[in-house]
Design a protein around this motif. Structure first.
Motif, PDB file in Angstrom:
ATOM      1  N   PRO A 101       0.855  -0.973  -0.141  1.00 41.35           N
ATOM      2  CA  PRO A 101      -0.072   0.002   0.108  1.00 41.35           C
ATOM      3  C   PRO A 101       0.829   1.188   0.067  1.00 41.35           C
ATOM      4  N   VAL A 102       1.926   1.227   0.839  1.00 34.20           N
ATOM      5  CA  VAL A 102       2.669   2.403   0.648  1.00 34.20           C
ATOM      6  C   VAL A 102       3.539   2.593  -0.490  1.00 34.20           C
ATOM      7  N   GLY A 103       4.077   1.473  -1.062  1.00 36.50           N
ATOM      8  CA  GLY A 103       4.619   1.591  -2.252  1.00 36.50           C
ATOM      9  C   GLY A 103       3.931   2.199  -3.313  1.00 36.50           C
ATOM     10  N   GLY A 104       2.478   1.622  -3.251  1.00 37.39           N
ATOM     11  CA  GLY A 104       1.630   2.086  -4.398  1.00 37.39           C
ATOM     12  C   GLY A 104       1.392   3.452  -4.300  1.00 37.39           C
ATOM     13  N   VAL A 105       1.347   4.255  -3.036  1.00 41.01           N
ATOM     14  CA  VAL A 105       1.166   5.805  -2.899  1.00 41.01           C
ATOM     15  C   VAL A 105       2.451   6.364  -3.649  1.00 41.01           C
ATOM     16  N   LEU A 106       3.704   5.928  -3.302  1.00 45.16           N
ATOM     17  CA  LEU A 106       4.746   6.496  -3.787  1.00 45.16           C
ATOM     18  C   LEU A 106       5.227   6.241  -5.035  1.00 45.16           C
ATOM     19  N   PHE A 107       4.606   5.138  -5.694  1.00 48.04           N
ATOM     20  CA  PHE A 107       4.787   4.826  -7.198  1.00 48.04           C
ATOM     21  C   PHE A 107       3.867   5.879  -7.991  1.00 48.04           C
ATOM     22  N   ALA A 108       2.716   6.259  -7.307  1.00 47.47           N
ATOM     23  CA  ALA A 108       1.803   7.231  -8.163  1.00 47.47           C
ATOM     24  C   ALA A 108       2.619   8.628  -7.971  1.00 47.47           C
TER      25      ALA A 108
ATOM     26  N   LEU B 193      15.746  -3.020 -11.544  1.00 48.62           N
ATOM     27  CA  LEU B 193      14.447  -2.312 -11.429  1.00 48.62           C
ATOM     28  C   LEU B 193      15.286  -0.809 -11.566  1.00 48.62           C
ATOM     29  N   GLY B 194      15.944  -0.450 -10.693  1.00 48.63           N
ATOM     30  CA  GLY B 194      16.440   0.985 -10.786  1.00 48.63           C
ATOM     31  C   GLY B 194      17.121   1.250 -12.023  1.00 48.63           C
ATOM     32  N   GLY B 195      17.904   0.523 -12.748  1.00 48.46           N
ATOM     33  CA  GLY B 195      18.595   0.700 -13.877  1.00 48.46           C
ATOM     34  C   GLY B 195      17.474   0.698 -15.256  1.00 48.46           C
ATOM     35  N   SER B 196      16.423  -0.071 -15.033  1.00 50.87           N
ATOM     36  CA  SER B 196      15.421   0.012 -16.233  1.00 50.87           C
ATOM     37  C   SER B 196      14.366   1.327 -15.791  1.00 50.87           C
ATOM     38  N   MET B 197      13.857   1.364 -14.707  1.00 53.06           N
ATOM     39  CA  MET B 197      12.705   2.006 -14.484  1.00 53.06           C
ATOM     40  C   MET B 197      12.987   3.231 -13.862  1.00 53.06           C
ATOM     41  N   ARG B 198      14.166   3.485 -13.311  1.00 50.85           N
ATOM     42  CA  ARG B 198      14.736   4.722 -12.682  1.00 50.85           C
ATOM     43  C   ARG B 198      14.025   5.178 -11.569  1.00 50.85           C
ATOM     44  N   MET B 199      13.369   4.357 -10.990  1.00 56.25           N
ATOM     45  CA  MET B 199      12.689   4.734  -9.739  1.00 56.25           C
ATOM     46  C   MET B 199      13.409   4.663  -8.444  1.00 56.25           C
ATOM     47  N   THR B 200      13.284   5.328  -7.333  1.00 63.25           N
ATOM     48  CA  THR B 200      14.245   5.296  -6.305  1.00 63.25           C
ATOM     49  C   THR B 200      13.291   4.883  -4.795  1.00 63.25           C
ATOM     50  N   VAL B 201      12.709   5.856  -4.561  1.00 62.01           N
ATOM     51  CA  VAL B 201      11.984   5.845  -3.436  1.00 62.01           C
ATOM     52  C   VAL B 201      10.854   4.816  -3.360  1.00 62.01           C
ATOM     53  N   SER B 202      10.072   4.946  -4.449  1.00 63.77           N
ATOM     54  CA  SER B 202       8.766   3.916  -4.568  1.00 63.77           C
ATOM     55  C   SER B 202       9.353   2.487  -4.512  1.00 63.77           C
TER      56      SER B 202
ATOM     57  N   CYS C   7      12.095   1.137  -3.639  1.00 58.46           N
ATOM     58  CA  CYS C   7      12.886   0.760  -2.346  1.00 58.46           C
ATOM     59  C   CYS C   7      11.537   0.334  -1.304  1.00 58.46           C
ATOM     60  N   VAL C   8      10.379   1.029  -1.236  1.00 62.43           N
ATOM     61  CA  VAL C   8       9.441   0.482  -0.378  1.00 62.43           C
ATOM     62  C   VAL C   8       8.673  -0.463  -0.783  1.00 62.43           C
ATOM     63  N   ILE C   9       8.366  -0.737  -2.071  1.00 60.64           N
ATOM     64  CA  ILE C   9       7.691  -1.943  -2.733  1.00 60.64           C
ATOM     65  C   ILE C   9       8.419  -2.955  -2.379  1.00 60.64           C
ATOM     66  N   LEU C  10       9.744  -2.981  -2.458  1.00 61.21           N
ATOM     67  CA  LEU C  10      10.850  -4.210  -2.289  1.00 61.21           C
ATOM     68  C   LEU C  10      10.700  -4.727  -0.776  1.00 61.21           C
ATOM     69  N   LEU C  11      10.824  -3.493  -0.110  1.00 61.37           N
ATOM     70  CA  LEU C  11      10.595  -3.661   1.692  1.00 61.37           C
ATOM     71  C   LEU C  11       9.170  -4.535   1.722  1.00 61.37           C
ATOM     72  N   GLU C  12       8.153  -4.107   1.298  1.00 62.41           N
ATOM     73  CA  GLU C  12       6.860  -4.677   1.424  1.00 62.41           C
ATOM     74  C   GLU C  12       6.598  -5.959   1.117  1.00 62.41           C
ATOM     75  N   LEU C  13       7.279  -6.214  -0.229  1.00 59.91           N
ATOM     76  CA  LEU C  13       7.424  -7.465  -0.858  1.00 59.91           C
ATOM     77  C   LEU C  13       8.220  -8.790  -0.356  1.00 59.91           C
ATOM     78  N   THR C  14       9.171  -8.239   0.187  1.00 62.05           N
ATOM     79  CA  THR C  14      10.144  -9.187   1.092  1.00 62.05           C
ATOM     80  C   THR C  14      10.127  -9.310   2.600  1.00 62.05           C
ATOM     81  N   ASN C  15       9.136  -8.296   3.150  1.00 58.38           N
ATOM     82  CA  ASN C  15       8.805  -8.152   4.507  1.00 58.38           C
ATOM     83  C   ASN C  15      10.330  -8.081   5.449  1.00 58.38           C
ATOM     84  N   ASN C  16      11.418  -7.290   4.871  1.00 61.52           N
ATOM     85  CA  ASN C  16      12.581  -7.207   5.405  1.00 61.52           C
ATOM     86  C   ASN C  16      13.079  -5.888   5.675  1.00 61.52           C
ATOM     87  N   LEU C  17      12.878  -5.287   6.731  1.00 65.35           N
ATOM     88  CA  LEU C  17      13.060  -3.808   6.905  1.00 65.35           C
ATOM     89  C   LEU C  17      14.613  -3.559   7.094  1.00 65.35           C
ATOM     90  N   LEU C  18      15.402  -4.789   7.636  1.00 64.35           N
ATOM     91  CA  LEU C  18      16.859  -4.494   7.763  1.00 64.35           C
ATOM     92  C   LEU C  18      17.788  -4.372   6.588  1.00 64.35           C
TER      93      LEU C  18
END
Length: 741
Positions: free
Chosen positions: A252-259, A510-519, A521-532
């Motif tokens: 959900p947070v990644g979706g907001v940041l992606f938009a 993903l960063g090299g192809s789509m050039r997004m950073t913040v969104s 980052c959060v999407i991958l954290l939510e995907l993997t459930n790994n904040l560390l």
């Protein structure tokens, strides 16, 4: 005196217009490639959106009649529609994943059972035939029913939120074909994802709700027709795109940041709140639907929830020695990502040339890619030797059926085929296998290398066929493979396990192809459930984006350019500081008097494609020429259609709301416009007059001719304008600001 872009968009073989031409392309245009050029659709018109509120006398009288109850109802409906967008997007995302898991799972179970009986030829025939039929069906419905549903849909939504409305991108047909076509295309083992189509699906749902349904199919809701302007509908589509990402990745947070980061061209705090609310609804719906499947009533639906790659590890400890390999991953991801975009652009141009030859060629191309994919997925695992099952395996080994880390394939009992564990699987399960912790010895170097090369090129060649397809999942899968390979090469020299290296590799590509950073980052954290892993993912995304930006644009901007969408950049080119708006305007000016003859209005509407016209009062209405404001083409057509004519040229001070209703001037559904050719005016009526004052926007945005072009571009984009009036310093000069030819 009026700025708008009424000329043609560039063909796909040319770059988008530079500098001032980008600024001027925010009007009605004719797209010489069409919004679905990649699948060879016909040429289609492009209409620009108008985010400015038209403050004319009619608008003011209409809003004066609104009481507190209506204003509260307006705000309430905004939140209510966001709620429904979240409900429908979440339910669609769940059903999409459920259908793919079951269709693809059934295919793999049947094929695996045949391989257990050593019927390898029959197993390949069933596998290839299933893929062929599924992709053929997806290609057929896309080609003949809704060509706008092809591809990921993210470039179309991004262009819409930048102010470009192309035919059919949010229609009900497009929505249905997008959902069904995405399910069958992904289930056919084509190397594509479902995230992009879900973004488009969410935007379609939001657009249809915002316009009150679809008149064409008799699905209308008059009680929710509050959003009769482009700005409100744009906000709702932004919420829909955020909901799509939230539904695809349960982020959900990644979706907001992606938009915010990738989709929307303008953003407000109120829009942030509504987008967040929408994605929260999506997350709740997904959780509720996933819990229902825990009882085993969802068939072959995968365990662990909706595309959740749980790589949480309590011993994720990294030191300074782990930074260099992460930096290397970022550099590799930037180079591979930019190369990915470069090759994909060439492939899409080739596909566009093939698809323009006709329907048969589009279907044949899709079928050819299906056969190639089936041969690779079934054939390449035979190159890998069988490996003995590890004694400390945490799950059954070998795995027989749809999912699992240790695929038996053709191996004897007690052995597994590591390459089949990646190829002979759904994309979600293959990613889960690569991300898995405690599996550092599961894959061989050669197997990972073969899978990386095959995945890299299959992802490129699969995108662009006449079927709904996304780029997120193939990029994650490809990046995870070379990330894991780097982890295997590092061995004991790093504190990170191979699964965590796979996550970082996915982030780098993903960063090299789509050039997004913040969104991302959060999407991958939510995907993997790994904040560390947050600092490492941030670092690898920054490096990969920086490296890739030195070579080319992000993949969605490249696709938008190929499709001929005029896109207004967020920043001004340096040379624009040296130009003024007066340097780029052209004539002759098309304008109207405050009280204009019907014949003149009809003639101008038929001979020009402009959407807005300056209204100038001249004697005897005023002592000197005075700019009264701006009148829109759509409003002029309504006046002609309603026969709002005067027999003599006099000012009308009557209440205009008595003759017209707010619905007469309401924004129609996407790409549904009245044309002057449909209006019938008699010869007698041609000599009558129309008082344009009550329908003229008396407070349009105006700038002096001495304003720099860079400053005008920023104003044009930040406010979301379609027209910008350029006024001279002296009243003796009249200028028009149109697009350059």
């Amino acid at each position: 005196m009026a700025t708008e872009a009424d000329e043609e968009a560039p063909p796909s073989s040319q770059p988008l217009l530079d500098g001032e031409q980008r600024l001027l392309l925010h009007g009605s245009a004719s797209n010489t490639t069409s919004q679905v050029a990649i699948v060879g659709s016909n040429v289609c018109p492009i209409e620009s959106l108008d985010y400015e509120i038209i403050e004319n006398d009619f608008f003011k009288q209409n809003w004066r009649g609104h009481g507190k109850v209506q204003n509260l109802q307006y705000v309430f409906m905004k939140w209510t529609l966001c709620f429904f967008v979240g409900i429908f997007a979440g339910f669609t995302g769940f059903c999409n994943n459920l259908a793919i898991e079951n269709i693809a799972g059934l295919k793999f179970v049947v094929t695996s059972n045949m391989m257990l009986e050593r019927k390898y030829a029959a197993a390949f025939a069933v596998f290839a035939a299933s893929n062929f039929v599924l992709l053929l069906f997806s290609s057929l419905i896309t080609t003949f029913i809704a060509p706008a549903a092809a591809g990921s849909g993210i470039p179309e939504v991004k262009a819409y939120l930048n102010g470009v409305d192309a035919p059919g991108i949010f229609s009900l047909r497009t929505l249905v074909v997008k959902i069904v076509g995405s399910i069958t295309a992904v289930s056919s083992s084509l190397h594509v994802g479902k995230a992009g189509p879900l973004v488009h699906t969410g935007a379609c749902i939001a657009s249809l709700l915002g316009q009150g349904g679809s008149k064409k199919y008799g699905i209308t809701w008059r009680w929710i027709r509050f959003f009769n302007n482009d700005r409100d509908r744009c906000d709702l589509v932004t919420c829909g795109s955020a909901a799509g990402i939230a539904a695809a990745f349960r982020a959900p947070v990644g979706g907001v940041l992606f938009a915010l980061e990738e989709m929307a061209s303008w953003w407000t705090s109120a829009l942030l709140w509504r987008s967040f609310f929408t994605t929260v609804v999506v997350a709740i719906v997904l959780r509720a639907m996933t819990d229902l499947c825990k009882s085993g009533k969802c068939g072959l639906f995968g365990k662990g929830g909706l595309i959740m790659f749980d790589v949480t590890s309590t011993n994720v400890i990294y030191h300074l020695v782990d930074v260099p390999p992460v930096l290397v991953l970022g550099v590799i991801g930037g180079i591979l990502g930019s190369l990915y975009n470069f090759i994909l652009e060439k492939v899409l141009r080739t596909y566009s040339f093939i698809n323009r030859k006709g329907y048969a060629y589009r279907i044949l191309l899709a079928c050819s890619i299906s056969i190639l994919t089936s041969c690779c997925l079934f054939g390449l695992p035979w190159l890998a030797p069988c490996r003995p099952c590890p004694a400390d395996a945490t799950e059954a080994c070998p795995t027989i059926g749809r999912s699992g880390n240790y695929k038996k394939f053709q191996c004897p009992p007690g052995h597994y085929n590591d390459l089949a564990s990646l190829f002979f699987n759904t994309n979600d399960d293959a990613i889960r296998n690569l991300f898995s912790k405690g599996t550092d010895t599961e894959f061989h170097y050669i197997s990972i290398l073969v899978f990386f090369v095959a995945s890299y090129f299959l992802g490129i060649f699969s995108y662009g066929v006449a079927a709904p397809s996304g780029l997120f999942m193939p990029a994650i899968l490809t990046g995870a493979s070379y990330g894991r390979l780097v982890g295997m090469l590092m061995g004991s020299h790093s504190n990170l396990n191979n699964g965590l290296f796979a996550v970082l590799g996915a982030a780098s590509l993903l960063g090299g192809s789509m050039r997004m950073t913040v969104s991302l980052c959060v999407i991958l954290l939510e995907l993997t459930n790994n904040l560390l892993l947050l600092p490492m993912i941030m670092l690898v995304l920054l490096v990969s984006k920086t490296v890739a930006d030195t070579f080319n644009q992000n993949i969605y901007d490249i696709i938008m350019k190929l499709k001929g969408f005029p896109y207004l950049e967020a920043h001004a080119e340096p040379y624009m500081r040296q130009l003024t708006v007066g340097d780029v305007v052209t004539g002759p000016l098309q304008c109207f008097n405050g009280i204009e003859k019907v014949r003149n209005i009809v003639h101008v509407l038929k001979t020009t494609g402009h959407h807005g016209f300056p209204v100038i009062d001249e004697p005897p209405v005023s002592y000197d020429p005075v700019l009264s404001g701006l009148v829109l083409r759509d409003h002029l057509i309504v006046l002609l259609k309603k026969k709002a004519f005067l027999s003599t040229p006099i000012l009308t001070r009557s209440d205009v709301t008595k003759q017209f209703s707010a619905n007469d001037f309401a924004k129609r559904g996407s790409t549904k416009y009245e044309t002057i050719d449909n209006i019938e005016v008699t010869e007698e009526e041609m000599d009558m007059f129309i008082d344009l004052h009550p329908f003229t926007n008396a407070s349009p945005y105006t700038v002096l001719e001495t304003m720099s072009l860079a400053k005008a571009l920023i104003l044009f984009r930040k406010v979301g304008l379609r027209h910008l009036l350029v006024v001279p310093k002296t009243s003796t000069k009249i200028m028009s600001f149109k697009s350059l030819s």
